[in-house]
Design a protein around this motif. Structure first.
Motif, PDB file in Angstrom:
ATOM      1  N   LYS A  13      17.926 -18.788  -2.723  1.00  0.00           N
ATOM      2  CA  LYS A  13      18.159 -17.861  -3.821  1.00  0.00           C
ATOM      3  C   LYS A  13      19.441 -17.079  -3.565  1.00  0.00           C
ATOM      4  CE  LYS A  13      17.703 -15.447  -7.498  1.00  0.00           C
ATOM      5  NZ  LYS A  13      17.877 -16.078  -8.817  1.00  0.00           N
ATOM      6  N   ASN A  14      20.343 -17.169  -4.512  1.00  0.00           N
ATOM      7  CA  ASN A  14      21.592 -16.417  -4.443  1.00  0.00           C
ATOM      8  C   ASN A  14      21.585 -15.344  -5.520  1.00  0.00           C
ATOM      9  OD1 ASN A  14      22.473 -18.340  -2.545  1.00  0.00           O
ATOM     10  ND2 ASN A  14      23.264 -19.653  -4.172  1.00  0.00           N
ATOM     11  N   PHE A  15      22.050 -14.148  -5.139  1.00  0.00           N
ATOM     12  CA  PHE A  15      22.331 -13.098  -6.122  1.00  0.00           C
ATOM     13  C   PHE A  15      23.849 -13.003  -6.180  1.00  0.00           C
ATOM     14  CE2 PHE A  15      18.106 -11.768  -4.504  1.00  0.00           C
ATOM     15  CZ  PHE A  15      17.406 -11.793  -5.705  1.00  0.00           C
ATOM     16  N   LYS A  17      27.250 -13.960  -5.165  1.00  0.00           N
ATOM     17  CA  LYS A  17      27.742 -14.677  -3.979  1.00  0.00           C
ATOM     18  C   LYS A  17      26.855 -14.439  -2.761  1.00  0.00           C
ATOM     19  CE  LYS A  17      32.620 -14.844  -5.300  1.00  0.00           C
ATOM     20  NZ  LYS A  17      33.946 -14.248  -5.130  1.00  0.00           N
ATOM     21  N   PHE A  18      25.882 -13.522  -2.910  1.00  0.00           N
ATOM     22  CA  PHE A  18      25.037 -13.182  -1.769  1.00  0.00           C
ATOM     23  C   PHE A  18      23.840 -14.130  -1.654  1.00  0.00           C
ATOM     24  CE2 PHE A  18      21.390 -10.736  -0.044  1.00  0.00           C
ATOM     25  CZ  PHE A  18      21.867 -10.579   1.249  1.00  0.00           C
ATOM     26  N   ALA A  19      23.733 -14.786  -0.507  1.00  0.00           N
ATOM     27  CA  ALA A  19      22.622 -15.713  -0.274  1.00  0.00           C
ATOM     28  C   ALA A  19      21.448 -14.942   0.325  1.00  0.00           C
ATOM     29  CB  ALA A  19      23.068 -16.832   0.664  1.00  0.00           C
ATOM     30  N   ALA A  20      20.469 -14.597  -0.527  1.00  0.00           N
ATOM     31  CA  ALA A  20      19.302 -13.831  -0.067  1.00  0.00           C
ATOM     32  C   ALA A  20      18.316 -14.732   0.674  1.00  0.00           C
ATOM     33  CB  ALA A  20      18.628 -13.156  -1.252  1.00  0.00           C
ATOM     34  N   LEU A  21      18.154 -15.971   0.194  1.00  0.00           N
ATOM     35  CA  LEU A  21      17.267 -16.938   0.860  1.00  0.00           C
ATOM     36  C   LEU A  21      18.055 -18.209   1.148  1.00  0.00           C
ATOM     37  CD1 LEU A  21      14.065 -16.671  -1.396  1.00  0.00           C
ATOM     38  CD2 LEU A  21      14.590 -15.385   0.699  1.00  0.00           C
ATOM     39  N   LYS A  22      17.998 -18.612   2.410  1.00  0.00           N
ATOM     40  CA  LYS A  22      18.715 -19.829   2.807  1.00  0.00           C
ATOM     41  C   LYS A  22      17.728 -20.787   3.448  1.00  0.00           C
ATOM     42  CE  LYS A  22      22.165 -16.717   4.462  1.00  0.00           C
ATOM     43  NZ  LYS A  22      22.912 -16.274   5.636  1.00  0.00           N
ATOM     44  N   ASP A  23      17.348 -21.819   2.743  1.00  0.00           N
ATOM     45  CA  ASP A  23      16.492 -22.867   3.311  1.00  0.00           C
ATOM     46  C   ASP A  23      15.179 -22.344   3.881  1.00  0.00           C
ATOM     47  OD1 ASP A  23      18.111 -24.969   2.641  1.00  0.00           O
ATOM     48  OD2 ASP A  23      19.211 -24.942   4.528  1.00  0.00           O
ATOM     49  N   VAL A  24      14.399 -21.693   3.041  1.00  0.00           N
ATOM     50  CA  VAL A  24      13.072 -21.229   3.460  1.00  0.00           C
ATOM     51  C   VAL A  24      12.061 -22.340   3.185  1.00  0.00           C
ATOM     52  CG1 VAL A  24      11.274 -19.482   3.133  1.00  0.00           C
ATOM     53  CG2 VAL A  24      13.689 -18.846   2.939  1.00  0.00           C
ATOM     54  N   SER A  25      11.376 -22.794   4.234  1.00  0.00           N
ATOM     55  CA  SER A  25      10.391 -23.869   4.091  1.00  0.00           C
ATOM     56  C   SER A  25       9.115 -23.492   4.829  1.00  0.00           C
ATOM     57  CB  SER A  25      10.920 -25.189   4.686  1.00  0.00           C
ATOM     58  OG  SER A  25      12.099 -25.609   4.052  1.00  0.00           O
TER      59      SER A  25
END
Ligand SMILES: Nc1ncnc2c1ncn2[C@@H]1O[C@H](COP(=O)(O)OP(=O)(O)OP(=O)(O)O)[C@@H](O)[C@H]1O
Ligand SMILES: [Mg+2]
Length: 88
Positions: A13-15, A17-25
């Motif tokens: 999830k990006n807001f 340019k800010f990547a709040a979630l990166k590859d959450v599994s």
């Protein structure tokens, strides 16, 4: 194979340019209890909002009862309850 209750696969999830979630599994199997911990700003609420279908993901997949959390939100919501800690 049993269908997972919740399955996140490389959720992003990006807001802007800010990547709040990166590859959450992760996977929640039937009968499991899952604690979801992290420091302030780690992305817990953002992840839960994606699971609830309240927030559109930027990438990856989120399923609840094997259904798409965003597309099939009405069907999913008829089977779940959510008690938020951060209501305004
Ligand atoms: N709507 C939004 N627009 C821009 N940035 C956001 C938005 N929602 C969350 N963020 C940012 O995404 C990151 C993750 O926030 P989130 O609220 O998911 O964290 P959290 O783990 O729930 O934190 P806390 O423990 O404080 O509740 C933070 O850097 C936050 O500022
Ligand atoms: Mg939070």
């Amino acid at each position: 194979m049993t269908t997972a209750i919740i399955e996140l696969d490389h959720l992003q999830k990006n807001f802007g340019k800010f990547a709040a979630l990166k590859d959450v599994s992760f996977t929640l199997a039937p009968g499991q209890v899952l604690g979801f911990l992290g420091p302030n700003g780690a992305g817990k609420s953002t992840t839960i909002r994606a699971i609830l279908g309240l927030l559109k993901k930027s990438g990856g997949s989120v399923t609840v009862f094997g259904k798409d959390a965003w597309r099939d939100d009405a069907a999913i919501h008829s089977r779940i309850a959510y008690v938020p800690g951060d209501v305004y």
